[in-house]
Write a protein that holds these residues in place. Structure first.
Motif, PDB file in Angstrom:
ATOM      1  N   UNK A   1      17.511  -9.837  20.403  1.00 38.52           N
ATOM      2  CA  UNK A   1      17.374  -9.032  21.622  1.00 38.52           C
ATOM      3  C   UNK A   1      16.773  -7.656  21.310  1.00 38.52           C
ATOM      4  N   UNK A   2      15.640  -7.358  21.956  1.00 37.46           N
ATOM      5  CA  UNK A   2      15.046  -6.019  21.841  1.00 37.46           C
ATOM      6  C   UNK A   2      15.267  -5.330  23.185  1.00 37.46           C
ATOM      7  N   UNK A   3      16.029  -4.238  23.169  1.00 40.78           N
ATOM      8  CA  UNK A   3      16.322  -3.516  24.402  1.00 40.78           C
ATOM      9  C   UNK A   3      15.427  -2.300  24.523  1.00 40.78           C
ATOM     10  N   UNK A   4      14.997  -1.992  25.748  1.00 39.46           N
ATOM     11  CA  UNK A   4      14.193  -0.785  25.940  1.00 39.46           C
ATOM     12  C   UNK A   4      14.946   0.225  26.797  1.00 39.46           C
ATOM     13  N   UNK A   5      14.631   1.510  26.553  1.00 35.76           N
ATOM     14  CA  UNK A   5      15.187   2.586  27.380  1.00 35.76           C
ATOM     15  C   UNK A   5      14.033   3.470  27.820  1.00 35.76           C
ATOM     16  N   UNK A   6      14.274   4.329  28.789  1.00 33.32           N
ATOM     17  CA  UNK A   6      13.231   5.268  29.233  1.00 33.32           C
ATOM     18  C   UNK A   6      13.565   6.669  28.721  1.00 33.32           C
ATOM     19  N   UNK A   7      14.646   7.292  29.256  1.00 32.68           N
ATOM     20  CA  UNK A   7      14.995   8.662  28.846  1.00 32.68           C
ATOM     21  C   UNK A   7      16.340   8.768  28.153  1.00 32.68           C
ATOM     22  N   UNK A   8      17.166   7.710  28.221  1.00 29.77           N
ATOM     23  CA  UNK A   8      18.517   7.791  27.655  1.00 29.77           C
ATOM     24  C   UNK A   8      18.719   6.673  26.632  1.00 29.77           C
ATOM     25  N   UNK A   9      18.759   7.063  25.351  1.00 31.24           N
ATOM     26  CA  UNK A   9      18.871   6.058  24.292  1.00 31.24           C
ATOM     27  C   UNK A   9      20.349   5.787  24.000  1.00 31.24           C
ATOM     28  N   UNK A  10      20.919   4.845  24.763  1.00 31.19           N
ATOM     29  CA  UNK A  10      22.363   4.598  24.662  1.00 31.19           C
ATOM     30  C   UNK A  10      22.757   3.973  23.323  1.00 31.19           C
ATOM     31  N   UNK A  11      21.879   3.121  22.778  1.00 27.90           N
ATOM     32  CA  UNK A  11      22.114   2.510  21.461  1.00 27.90           C
ATOM     33  C   UNK A  11      20.946   2.940  20.557  1.00 27.90           C
ATOM     34  N   UNK A  12      21.219   3.301  19.284  1.00 33.08           N
ATOM     35  CA  UNK A  12      20.158   3.871  18.436  1.00 33.08           C
ATOM     36  C   UNK A  12      18.981   2.933  18.196  1.00 33.08           C
ATOM     37  N   UNK A  13      19.224   1.621  18.284  1.00 29.27           N
ATOM     38  CA  UNK A  13      18.147   0.665  17.968  1.00 29.27           C
ATOM     39  C   UNK A  13      17.224   0.380  19.160  1.00 29.27           C
ATOM     40  N   UNK A  14      17.503   0.946  20.328  1.00 32.38           N
ATOM     41  CA  UNK A  14      16.658   0.680  21.499  1.00 32.38           C
ATOM     42  C   UNK A  14      15.264   1.271  21.320  1.00 32.38           C
ATOM     43  N   UNK A  15      14.301   0.643  21.972  1.00 31.14           N
ATOM     44  CA  UNK A  15      12.898   1.066  21.861  1.00 31.14           C
ATOM     45  C   UNK A  15      12.502   1.800  23.139  1.00 31.14           C
ATOM     46  N   UNK A  16      11.808   2.937  22.986  1.00 28.44           N
ATOM     47  CA  UNK A  16      11.413   3.723  24.164  1.00 28.44           C
ATOM     48  C   UNK A  16      10.258   3.037  24.897  1.00 28.44           C
ATOM     49  N   UNK A  17      10.380   2.951  26.228  1.00 30.68           N
ATOM     50  CA  UNK A  17       9.304   2.360  27.029  1.00 30.68           C
ATOM     51  C   UNK A  17       9.333   2.918  28.444  1.00 30.68           C
ATOM     52  N   UNK A  18       8.174   3.462  28.859  1.00 29.55           N
ATOM     53  CA  UNK A  18       8.017   3.857  30.262  1.00 29.55           C
ATOM     54  C   UNK A  18       7.351   2.679  30.961  1.00 29.55           C
ATOM     55  N   UNK A  19       8.108   2.016  31.828  1.00 30.91           N
ATOM     56  CA  UNK A  19       7.591   0.796  32.470  1.00 30.91           C
ATOM     57  C   UNK A  19       6.449   1.068  33.437  1.00 30.91           C
ATOM     58  N   UNK A  20       6.266   2.342  33.806  1.00 36.23           N
ATOM     59  CA  UNK A  20       5.159   2.647  34.715  1.00 36.23           C
ATOM     60  C   UNK A  20       3.863   2.899  33.928  1.00 36.23           C
TER      61      UNK A  20
END
Ligand SMILES: NC(=O)c1ccc[n+]([C@@H]2O[C@H](COP(=O)([O-])OP(=O)(O)OC[C@H]3O[C@@H](n4cnc5c(N)ncnc54)[C@H](OP(=O)(O)O)[C@@H]3O)[C@@H](O)[C@H]2O)c1
Length: 277
Positions: free
Chosen positions: A27-46
């Motif tokens: 599982x690869x999780x993405x976040x926008x402005x709040x990185x709740x888990x350190x392994x999440x990848x930043x992504x602006x869906x727009x």
């Protein structure tokens, strides 16, 4: 391990799905402005290019699309923003899914049945876009979601109940809207079954429990276990009456929690969370 991309892994709904499924799948999780888990990848869906890039790199078999603006009230004040995230990002994801042969699981809402506001209209339009996913799609329609998430801070109804427990204070909750809630862990359970059996695709399914209640009743049933009170606030919601079908969860071979079981498990999880804080 099936490779999955989860958008909105820091959101109230997405964080619980992420936590429940992260050790079962790639599982690869993405976040926008709040990185709740350190392994999440930043992504602006727009950002269409960024979305295309991450999907080309990761090549997921399944995309679980959670990240949307969730507020009906705020939609009218930010229509262009809502269109970008809640519709155009869906188009980008479906376009990319079709390019690499991925399936999509889309978190929708019963609001899709009420297209008189922009939030509901965009949910319905996104559902229609998601149905064009060639490899297969699943649309999960939620009512107001109740349950403990690793995201305890976003301004969602359950987190307002949780805040009362954490701050040891009573609260006021709407007592006018009668509905069947969505129990948050049911989402991960349903998604897990679908992926495990590679079955149940190309459907639109309601995820609610078989019990009508109000937010005030839910808050009262939880808060009384912490010797706190939930007072009634008549907000006079005039949401259209929709007879939510609660039978779908059983079709996945699952035994859905009853209302009583849901409250008991929530109280247990909240007590455990407070102990380890
Ligand atoms: N909560 C409910 O009762 C309920 C009921 C029915 C349906 N739903 C659906 O469930 C989903 C999640 O709702 P929620 O209640 O969990 O909402 P939430 O906690 O407010 O989360 C919204 C998420 O959207 C992400 N986001 C905002 N702008 C973004 C962008 N430009 N690119 C990528 N991500 C962006 C945010 O990411 P960051 O935090 O990283 O910035 C945030 O995690 C939504 O599709 C909503 O319609 C929720």
């Amino acid at each position: 391990m099936t490779k999955i991309l989860l958008t909105g892994a820091s959101s109230y709904v997405g964080a619980r799905i992420y936590e429940d499924l992260k050790n079962k799948y790639g599982l690869v999780g993405t976040y926008f402005q709040h990185q709740l888990f350190p392994e999440l990848v930043q992504l602006d869906l727009t950002d269409k290019r960024a979305v295309e890039q991450i999907i080309s790199q990761q090549k997921p078999k399944i995309i679980i699309h959670v990240a949307n603006y969730p507020s009906v009230k705020e939609a009218a004040n930010n229509e262009p923003g809502y269109i970008k995230l809640n519709k155009e990002a869906t188009e980008t994801l479906v376009g990319m899914a079709n390019k690499i042969g991925a399936k999509i699981i889309f978190i929708s809402s019963f609001a899709a049945l009420n297209t008189s506001d922009i939030y509901g209209k965009l949910k319905l339009e996104s559902e229609e876009i998601v149905k064009k996913t060639q490899a297969g799609y699943l649309i999960l329609r939620l009512r107001l979601v109740i349950g403990l998430s690793p995201n305890t801070v976003n301004d969602r109804s359950f987190n307002r109940i949780l805040r009362c427990v954490i701050n040891q204070q009573s609260g006021e909750f709407d007592n006018s809207w009668v509905f069947r809630p969505t129990y948050l862990p049911h989402l991960s359970q349903v998604i897990d079954q679908v992926i495990k059996h590679n079955n149940f695709w190309n459907k639109t399914i309601s995820i609610v429990i078989d019990h009508e209640t109000t937010l005030k009743q839910i808050a009262q049933d939880i808060l009384k276990e912490f010797e706190l009170e939930a007072k009634a606030a008549e907000r006079g919601h005039d949401f259209p009456v929709i007879k939510e079908d609660a039978s779908a969860i059983a079709e996945f071979g699952l035994k859905p929690a009853t209302y009583k079981e849901m409250i008991k498990e929530i109280v247990r999880e909240v007590k455990q969370m407070i102990t380890y804080r």
